[in-house]
Design an enzyme around this catalytic site. Structure first.
Site, PDB file in Angstrom:
ATOM      1  CE1 TYR A  73      -6.328  11.112 -11.209  1.00 27.62           C
ATOM      2  CE2 TYR A  73      -6.632  12.984 -12.670  1.00 27.62           C
ATOM      3  CZ  TYR A  73      -6.187  11.693 -12.454  1.00 27.62           C
ATOM      4  OH  TYR A  73      -5.598  10.992 -13.480  1.00 27.62           O
ATOM      5  CE  LYS A  98      -2.869  11.178 -11.202  1.00 26.65           C
ATOM      6  NZ  LYS A  98      -1.939  10.047 -11.213  1.00 26.65           N
ATOM      7  CG  ASP A 113      -1.833   1.146   1.327  1.00 30.11           C
ATOM      8  OD1 ASP A 113      -1.548   2.202   0.710  1.00 30.11           O
ATOM      9  OD2 ASP A 113      -2.858   1.023   2.018  1.00 30.11           O
ATOM     10  CB  VAL A 114       1.686   3.797  -2.627  1.00 25.86           C
ATOM     11  CG1 VAL A 114       2.061   2.835  -3.727  1.00 25.86           C
ATOM     12  CG2 VAL A 114       0.299   4.406  -2.847  1.00 25.86           C
ATOM     13  CB  THR A 163      -7.081   1.595 -17.823  1.00 24.19           C
ATOM     14  OG1 THR A 163      -7.706   2.748 -17.253  1.00 24.19           O
ATOM     15  CG2 THR A 163      -5.819   2.006 -18.540  1.00 24.19           C
TER      16      THR A 163
HETATM   17  N1  LIG Z   1      -6.753   5.639 -17.538  1.00 23.36           N
HETATM   18  C1  LIG Z   1      -6.700   6.901 -17.898  1.00 23.36           C
HETATM   19  O1  LIG Z   1      -7.439   7.372 -18.752  1.00 23.36           O
HETATM   20  C2  LIG Z   1      -5.674   7.806 -17.270  1.00 23.36           C
HETATM   21  C3  LIG Z   1      -5.543   9.121 -17.762  1.00 23.36           C
HETATM   22  C4  LIG Z   1      -4.617   9.968 -17.178  1.00 23.36           C
HETATM   23  C5  LIG Z   1      -3.825   9.504 -16.135  1.00 23.36           C
HETATM   24  N2  LIG Z   1      -3.969   8.238 -15.690  1.00 23.36           N
HETATM   25  C6  LIG Z   1      -3.115   7.827 -14.568  1.00 23.36           C
HETATM   26  O2  LIG Z   1      -2.501   6.581 -14.854  1.00 23.36           O
HETATM   27  C7  LIG Z   1      -2.328   5.834 -13.646  1.00 23.36           C
HETATM   28  C8  LIG Z   1      -2.921   4.449 -13.828  1.00 23.36           C
HETATM   29  O3  LIG Z   1      -4.300   4.583 -14.143  1.00 23.36           O
HETATM   30  P1  LIG Z   1      -5.192   3.341 -14.539  1.00 23.36           P
HETATM   31  O4  LIG Z   1      -6.268   3.842 -15.403  1.00 23.36           O
HETATM   32  O5  LIG Z   1      -4.333   2.213 -15.005  1.00 23.36           O
HETATM   33  O6  LIG Z   1      -5.832   2.992 -13.111  1.00 23.36           O
HETATM   34  P2  LIG Z   1      -6.371   1.615 -12.523  1.00 23.36           P
HETATM   35  O7  LIG Z   1      -7.401   1.989 -11.531  1.00 23.36           O
HETATM   36  O8  LIG Z   1      -6.732   0.654 -13.610  1.00 23.36           O
HETATM   37  O9  LIG Z   1      -5.083   1.030 -11.763  1.00 23.36           O
HETATM   38  C9  LIG Z   1      -4.574   1.662 -10.625  1.00 23.36           C
HETATM   39  C10 LIG Z   1      -3.864   0.625  -9.772  1.00 23.36           C
HETATM   40  O10 LIG Z   1      -3.440   1.284  -8.556  1.00 23.36           O
HETATM   41  C11 LIG Z   1      -3.649   0.365  -7.500  1.00 23.36           C
HETATM   42  N3  LIG Z   1      -3.737   1.031  -6.212  1.00 23.36           N
HETATM   43  C12 LIG Z   1      -4.777   1.768  -5.712  1.00 23.36           C
HETATM   44  N4  LIG Z   1      -4.511   2.174  -4.466  1.00 23.36           N
HETATM   45  C13 LIG Z   1      -3.267   1.703  -4.168  1.00 23.36           C
HETATM   46  C14 LIG Z   1      -2.446   1.787  -3.008  1.00 23.36           C
HETATM   47  N5  LIG Z   1      -2.844   2.443  -1.918  1.00 23.36           N
HETATM   48  N6  LIG Z   1      -1.222   1.188  -3.047  1.00 23.36           N
HETATM   49  C15 LIG Z   1      -0.821   0.507  -4.142  1.00 23.36           C
HETATM   50  N7  LIG Z   1      -1.568   0.383  -5.252  1.00 23.36           N
HETATM   51  C16 LIG Z   1      -2.776   0.970  -5.261  1.00 23.36           C
HETATM   52  C17 LIG Z   1      -4.939  -0.333  -7.872  1.00 23.36           C
HETATM   53  O11 LIG Z   1      -5.111  -1.537  -7.121  1.00 23.36           O
HETATM   54  C18 LIG Z   1      -4.752  -0.552  -9.355  1.00 23.36           C
HETATM   55  O12 LIG Z   1      -4.110  -1.777  -9.638  1.00 23.36           O
HETATM   56  C19 LIG Z   1      -3.011   6.645 -12.547  1.00 23.36           C
HETATM   57  O13 LIG Z   1      -2.047   7.336 -11.808  1.00 23.36           O
HETATM   58  C20 LIG Z   1      -3.931   7.578 -13.303  1.00 23.36           C
HETATM   59  O14 LIG Z   1      -4.188   8.778 -12.621  1.00 23.36           O
HETATM   60  C21 LIG Z   1      -4.863   7.377 -16.217  1.00 23.36           C
END
Ligand SMILES: NC(=O)c1ccc[n+]([C@@H]2O[C@H](COP(=O)([O-])OP(=O)(O)OC[C@H]3O[C@@H](n4cnc5c(N)ncnc54)[C@H](O)[C@@H]3O)[C@@H](O)[C@H]2O)c1
Length: 250
Positions: A156, A160, A63-64, A191
């Site tokens: 958020y 960010k 857990d980060v 995703t």
């Molecule tokens: N998907 C998009 O469109 C998008 C766009 C811009 C930015 N992002 C960024 O990309 C990154 C990944 O996004 P995603 O869409 O793959 O998200 P996602 O929700 O599919 O995956 C996020 C992962 O983080 C893990 N996580 C959550 N809380 C945690 C914790 N306390 N400790 C460790 N792990 C934890 C989750 O279990 C999950 O596996 C994020 O930082 C998101 O803000 C995504």
């Protein structure tokens, strides 16, 4: 030969989504990867898939937001894979509310996972990197927050944007000691996270107006993270790289 052969990388939120793509690409390009996440089933499955494909990965429940879990995770990485050369900070906790509607509990959770989680992670890996005299820290932010603002997700966006500030602090402070720190700023990507935040249909429509005319694919973010993790970006630090289909050309 891989582009990051013999490097050791920790990828937070690596069980699924963009993090999984990053872990898979890093392993395919020669790195040993510790996948740090709280989704144990998905994390174990991702590590198993990488190992079955001939790569090297281990899964660590981490857990980060928890300093002790960072200490344990980095110790395991040191013992089983080696001292980390790369940290990818990518874990996500999402909330759509503006700052009047969000509960204090949810505000704290978003900030804790995104911004504090990045802070704890950098503090956990930095001593080992400084001892080696080299390290690349790659934080996955978003175009939303650092580059543009929207009338929702009030926790958020500052979280960010804060990742960029934190990255530049690290870049400015330890560049002379071989540490580089950069940010990837994705636009909308396909995703599970995107699907769960009810964004999918809206994102499809918006993406048609982008110069590249579509939503992004996780592997396209992974390629940018790979470049920043690798020695190919050796003269880049403190940069924030949009991977957004040209959505926010400024
Ligand atoms: N998907 C998009 O469109 C998008 C766009 C811009 C930015 N992002 C960024 O990309 C990154 C990944 O996004 P995603 O869409 O793959 O998200 P996602 O929700 O599919 O995956 C996020 C992962 O983080 C893990 N996580 C959550 N809380 C945690 C914790 N306390 N400790 C460790 N792990 C934890 C989750 O279990 C999950 O596996 C994020 O930082 C998101 O803000 C995504």
């Amino acid at each position: 030969m891989g582009r990051i052969d013999n490097k050791v990388a920790i990828v937070t939120g690596g069980a699924q989504g963009l993090g999984r793509s990053i872990a898979e690409l890093f392993a395919a390009e020669g790195a040993a990867v510790l996948i740090a996440d709280i989704r144990d089933t998905e994390g174990e499955a991702t590590a198993a898939a990488i190992n079955a494909a001939g790569g090297r990965a281990i899964y660590q429940h981490l857990d980060v937001t928890d300093v002790a879990q960072w200490t344990a995770g980095v110790e395991r990485c040191n013992d089983e894979l080696g001292v980390p050369d790369v940290l990818v900070s990518n874990a996500l906790y999402w909330n759509m509310d503006n700052i009047l509607d969000i509960s204090v509990e949810n505000w704290n959770k978003v900030v804790d996972v995104i911004l504090n989680g990045t802070f704890h992670g950098i503090r956990a890996v930095l001593p080992g990197m400084l001892e080696k005299g080299a390290g690349s820290i790659v934080s996955v932010a978003s175009v939303i927050g650092p580059l543009v603002h929207v009338p929702f997700s009030g926790a958020y966006q500052p979280s960010k944007a804060g990742m960029v500030g934190l990255t530049r602090h690290v870049a400015a402070t330890w560049g002379h000691q071989g540490i580089r720190a950069n940010v990837v700023m994705p636009g909308p990507m396909y995703t599970d996270g995107l699907a769960q935040n009810q964004f999918t249909e809206g994102a499809e429509a918006i993406a048609q107006t982008f110069p590249l005319g579509r939503v992004g694919r996780p592997e396209e973010v992974a390629q940018a993270a790979l470049f920043l993790a690798s020695d190919e970006s050796s003269y880049m630090t403190g940069a924030a790289l949009p991977v957004d289909g040209g959505q926010f050309i400024v």
